[in-house]
Design an enzyme around this catalytic site. Structure first.
Site, PDB file in Angstrom:
ATOM      1  N   GLU A  66       0.433  -6.818  22.983  1.00  0.00           N
ATOM      2  CA  GLU A  66       1.812  -7.292  23.086  1.00  0.00           C
ATOM      3  C   GLU A  66       2.686  -6.068  22.818  1.00  0.00           C
ATOM      4  O   GLU A  66       2.771  -5.601  21.685  1.00  0.00           O
ATOM      5  CB  GLU A  66       2.021  -8.407  22.061  1.00  0.00           C
ATOM      6  CG  GLU A  66       3.156  -9.320  22.445  1.00  0.00           C
ATOM      7  CD  GLU A  66       4.449  -8.858  21.848  1.00  0.00           C
ATOM      8  OE1 GLU A  66       5.113  -8.022  22.498  1.00  0.00           O
ATOM      9  OE2 GLU A  66       4.779  -9.318  20.751  1.00  0.00           O
ATOM     10  N   LYS A 114      -4.925  -5.128   9.717  1.00  0.00           N
ATOM     11  CA  LYS A 114      -4.343  -3.846   9.300  1.00  0.00           C
ATOM     12  C   LYS A 114      -2.834  -3.970   9.486  1.00  0.00           C
ATOM     13  O   LYS A 114      -2.312  -3.873  10.590  1.00  0.00           O
ATOM     14  CB  LYS A 114      -4.901  -2.714  10.178  1.00  0.00           C
ATOM     15  CG  LYS A 114      -4.934  -1.358   9.519  1.00  0.00           C
ATOM     16  CD  LYS A 114      -3.583  -0.805   9.130  1.00  0.00           C
ATOM     17  CE  LYS A 114      -2.818  -0.210  10.286  1.00  0.00           C
ATOM     18  NZ  LYS A 114      -1.443   0.206   9.909  1.00  0.00           N
ATOM     19  N   CYS A 163      10.361  -7.462  19.938  1.00  0.00           N
ATOM     20  CA  CYS A 163       9.739  -7.204  21.236  1.00  0.00           C
ATOM     21  C   CYS A 163      10.472  -7.929  22.353  1.00  0.00           C
ATOM     22  O   CYS A 163      10.613  -7.423  23.451  1.00  0.00           O
ATOM     23  CB  CYS A 163       8.277  -7.601  21.196  1.00  0.00           C
ATOM     24  SG  CYS A 163       8.007  -9.196  20.438  1.00  0.00           S
ATOM     25  N   GLU A 181      12.574   0.828  25.952  1.00  0.00           N
ATOM     26  CA  GLU A 181      12.808  -0.027  24.785  1.00  0.00           C
ATOM     27  C   GLU A 181      13.436   0.824  23.688  1.00  0.00           C
ATOM     28  O   GLU A 181      12.799   1.744  23.173  1.00  0.00           O
ATOM     29  CB  GLU A 181      11.461  -0.606  24.325  1.00  0.00           C
ATOM     30  CG  GLU A 181      11.591  -1.616  23.223  1.00  0.00           C
ATOM     31  CD  GLU A 181      10.261  -2.278  22.871  1.00  0.00           C
ATOM     32  OE1 GLU A 181       9.278  -1.552  22.634  1.00  0.00           O
ATOM     33  OE2 GLU A 181      10.213  -3.519  22.831  1.00  0.00           O
TER      34      GLU A 181
HETATM   35  P1  NAD Z   1       3.181   1.648  16.687  1.00  0.00           P
HETATM   36  O1  NAD Z   1       2.800   0.985  17.947  1.00  0.00           O
HETATM   37  O2  NAD Z   1       2.709   3.068  16.509  1.00  0.00           O
HETATM   38  O3  NAD Z   1       2.659   0.808  15.412  1.00  0.00           O
HETATM   39  C1  NAD Z   1       2.230  -0.536  15.448  1.00  0.00           C
HETATM   40  C2  NAD Z   1       0.979  -0.714  14.612  1.00  0.00           C
HETATM   41  O4  NAD Z   1      -0.045   0.127  15.150  1.00  0.00           O
HETATM   42  C3  NAD Z   1       1.104  -0.297  13.135  1.00  0.00           C
HETATM   43  O5  NAD Z   1       0.307  -1.157  12.338  1.00  0.00           O
HETATM   44  C4  NAD Z   1       0.475   1.086  13.117  1.00  0.00           C
HETATM   45  O6  NAD Z   1      -0.043   1.436  11.850  1.00  0.00           O
HETATM   46  C5  NAD Z   1      -0.644   0.923  14.119  1.00  0.00           C
HETATM   47  N1  NAD Z   1      -1.118   2.167  14.727  1.00  0.00           N
HETATM   48  C6  NAD Z   1      -0.452   3.328  14.904  1.00  0.00           C
HETATM   49  N2  NAD Z   1      -1.237   4.240  15.508  1.00  0.00           N
HETATM   50  C7  NAD Z   1      -2.431   3.649  15.717  1.00  0.00           C
HETATM   51  C8  NAD Z   1      -3.647   4.062  16.337  1.00  0.00           C
HETATM   52  N3  NAD Z   1      -3.803   5.289  16.835  1.00  0.00           N
HETATM   53  N4  NAD Z   1      -4.657   3.185  16.420  1.00  0.00           N
HETATM   54  C9  NAD Z   1      -4.524   1.933  15.945  1.00  0.00           C
HETATM   55  N5  NAD Z   1      -3.407   1.480  15.334  1.00  0.00           N
HETATM   56  C10 NAD Z   1      -2.369   2.326  15.233  1.00  0.00           C
HETATM   57  O7  NAD Z   1       4.752   1.562  16.585  1.00  0.00           O
HETATM   58  P2  NAD Z   1       5.807   2.486  15.826  1.00  0.00           P
HETATM   59  O8  NAD Z   1       5.507   3.954  15.995  1.00  0.00           O
HETATM   60  O9  NAD Z   1       5.908   2.000  14.436  1.00  0.00           O
HETATM   61  O10 NAD Z   1       7.133   2.121  16.632  1.00  0.00           O
HETATM   62  C11 NAD Z   1       7.434   2.822  17.825  1.00  0.00           C
HETATM   63  C12 NAD Z   1       7.964   1.905  18.904  1.00  0.00           C
HETATM   64  O11 NAD Z   1       7.035   0.869  19.170  1.00  0.00           O
HETATM   65  C13 NAD Z   1       9.231   1.143  18.584  1.00  0.00           C
HETATM   66  O12 NAD Z   1      10.370   1.901  18.775  1.00  0.00           O
HETATM   67  C14 NAD Z   1       9.171   0.000  19.538  1.00  0.00           C
HETATM   68  O13 NAD Z   1       9.639   0.392  20.802  1.00  0.00           O
HETATM   69  C15 NAD Z   1       7.688  -0.288  19.619  1.00  0.00           C
HETATM   70  N6  NAD Z   1       7.299  -1.435  18.772  1.00  0.00           N
HETATM   71  C16 NAD Z   1       7.152  -2.621  19.388  1.00  0.00           C
HETATM   72  C17 NAD Z   1       6.830  -3.731  18.638  1.00  0.00           C
HETATM   73  C18 NAD Z   1       6.657  -5.070  19.294  1.00  0.00           C
HETATM   74  O14 NAD Z   1       6.874  -6.086  18.647  1.00  0.00           O
HETATM   75  N7  NAD Z   1       6.245  -5.120  20.534  1.00  0.00           N
HETATM   76  C19 NAD Z   1       6.645  -3.637  17.261  1.00  0.00           C
HETATM   77  C20 NAD Z   1       6.790  -2.388  16.651  1.00  0.00           C
HETATM   78  C21 NAD Z   1       7.116  -1.297  17.431  1.00  0.00           C
END
Ligand code: NAD
Length: 480
Positions: free
Chosen positions: A249, A174, A283, A381
């Site tokens: 992660e 996904k 990250c 972060e």
């Molecule tokens: P997120 O964690 O919400 O999204 C990451 C993935 O999770 C996406 O594919 C999203 O569609 C999916 N997702 C969202 N809600 C979900 C749920 N309830 N169940 C399963 N999957 C779900 O991240 P975001 O809101 O796009 O970004 C917010 C913050 O997250 C950023 O500011 C950053 O701090 C952090 N982030 C970290 C990384 C990393 O590489 N560690 C990557 C992206 C974002």
């Protein structure tokens, strides 16, 4: 524009609902494509296909060496189609072409690296007694779920798909709603390379719909999630209901610790690179700079001078720094600038949107000084090109500050003193430590993962295979 399709059971198809959404170029706000808005119904179909593929006789009899051959072919096809993939990734994420080129090559490397190990996943024999042969089999888990973030879409999809496939699992991916395009292209490449139908499935959609449905699906066997701590917590809760293992992660607040005896020119370049790579949306970004007090102001000035030279722009113009992924993320970064103002911290550089570049989501490279270690600026972060600088007086204090966040992903140590380097490396709580470099080229071979709230489980390298396999012990008694 004709909407794209998702990939389930070896076929390209619309979502069950027929709904779709737009993905845009964050540098220009231009719509690039319409993408299916998959939800629970599509996830159910994808998991069913992955399960059927996993249980099939064809897959049971598939030679590990043939999985390796397919993966070599995927790596070859990624490289053959790299120009198109680079363009696609740049338009979808906004990242500079040079960065997208690295990401595409690293994706190819993941398949190549794990291709070599597909037929070398070994068990062991365990001596018990002379009439019992005891041995272990390292078996695949079954259906693995991969929830991918938007910062390194093709790289992170490949990072977990490759070891999962090498170990004999079948998968459902996904991708993030902001950046779904290269995962779909990767599915096409997997199909072209000869992956049997159902062994890889890609469903685009929102996190709260497709993502949540995948995490909560009772018929998956493992979840690999990269993203925020909050969403990681939700994923872990969903997995707990079905007793499914997870690899999480979840980012970090990684420090670069610079001692006065370091090669300061070199360190200043790397400090900048480690925070501006992918516009700080990494990250493992080096988002805290810890500097020994004797060189605090001179070194901070060097870093500032290097950062001032950087060019912000649209990824297609191959600047040093591209846009932030979305308005939501840009506003989040801006909210930290308000924290800086409230706390009377000093914004040495940047601190605001970069409106002159265009109408995309651009933010200036930023340095913040005068921050206390317990400030949200030093603890959370920010996920943008925002560097927070803190002084220290001794190695002990440097380690104390380095360890003083909820995270623990990466630490950079800059010193010419081997004793100090080892001492710090042994005391920081992080999954990776780099001395006089940061990232060592980001190698696929290096074990990667977090301590504490940066997550658990390990990715990359041979270590990752442990998380896509389970061990069965077999004891055979014999006699004549
Ligand atoms: P997120 O964690 O919400 O999204 C990451 C993935 O999770 C996406 O594919 C999203 O569609 C999916 N997702 C969202 N809600 C979900 C749920 N309830 N169940 C399963 N999957 C779900 O991240 P975001 O809101 O796009 O970004 C917010 C913050 O997250 C950023 O500011 C950053 O701090 C952090 N982030 C970290 C990384 C990393 O590489 N560690 C990557 C992206 C974002």
């Amino acid at each position: 524009m004709k909407p794209l399709q998702i990939f389930i059971n070896g076929r390209w198809t619309d979502s069950v609902s027929g709904n779709h959404f737009a993905t845009i170029n964050p540098a220009t706000m231009e719509e690039i494509a319409q993408v299916p808005r998959g939800d629970k119904a599509d996830i159910d179909k994808a998991v069913e296909a992955a399960r059927a593929a996993f249980e099939s006789e064809e897959w049971k009899n598939f030679l590990p060496a043939d999985r390796g051959r397919i993966m070599h072919e995927i790596a070859r096809l990624i490289r053959e189609q790299k120009e198109e993939l680079i363009q696609l990734e740049t338009r979808d994420t906004g990242k500079p072409l040079a960065q997208a080129a690295v990401d595409v090559e690293v994706a190819a490397r993941y398949f190549e690296y794990y291709a070599g190990v597909a037929d070398k996943i070994l068990g062991e024999t365990i001596p018990i007694r002379s009439d019992v042969l005891d041995f272990t089999l390292r078996e695949p888990l079954g259906v693995t779920a991969h929830i991918v973030p938007w910062n390194y879409p093709i790289q992170i999809a490949a990072r977990s798909l490759a070891p999962a496939f090498a170990a004999g699992n079948t998968s459902v991916i996904k991708p993030a709603e902001d950046t779904p395009l290269t995962a779909l292209r990767l599915a096409a490449i997997c199909e072209q390379a000869g992956m049997p139908k159902g062994t890889v499935n890609v469903v685009t959609g929102y996190g709260s719909e497709a993502g949540a449905a995948l995490a909560a699906h009772p018929d998956i066997d493992h979840i690999t999630f990269t993203g925020s701590v909050d969403t990681g917590t939700e994923v872990m809760k969903a997995a707990a209901v079905n007793i499914k293992p997870v690899t999480l992660e979840l980012g970090g607040k990684s420090p670069n610790i610079v001692f006065e005896d370091a090669d300061l020119e070199e360190a200043a370049q790397w400090v900048v690179r480690s925070i501006i790579q992918n516009t700080g949306q990494t990250c493992s970004a080096g988002s805290r700079l810890l500097v020994e007090r004797s060189i605090y102001s001179s070194f901070t000035s060097m870093v500032k001078a290097n950062m001032e030279k950087l060019r912000v722009g649209a990824g297609e113009d191959n600047p040093d720094i591209g846009p932030i992924i979305s308005e939501k993320q840009l506003q989040r970064i801006e909210s930290y600038m308000e924290v800086a103002q409230k706390e009377r911290a000093t914004i040495l550089l940047g601190g605001k949107r970069c409106e002159e570049v265009g109408n995309g989501f651009f933010f200036e490279p930023t340095i913040i000084d005068g921050v206390t270690t317990d400030s949200r600026l030093a603890q959370e972060e920010i996920f943008g090109p925002v560097l927070v600088v803190l002084p220290f007086d001794s190695p002990q204090e440097a380690v104390k500050i380095a360890n003083d966040t909820a995270y623990g992903l990466v630490t950079g140590v800059w010193t010419s003193n081997i004793h100090k380097a080892h001492w710090v490396a042994s005391r920081v709580r992080s999954g990776q430590v780099f001395v006089n470099n940061y990232g060592a080229g980001g190698g696929v071979e290096m074990t990667f993962g977090g301590y504490r709230k940066s997550g658990f489980g390990r990715e990359k390298g041979l270590e990752a295979l442990k998380y896509y396999t389970q061990v069965k012990n077999v004891a055979i008694k014999f006699q004549i």
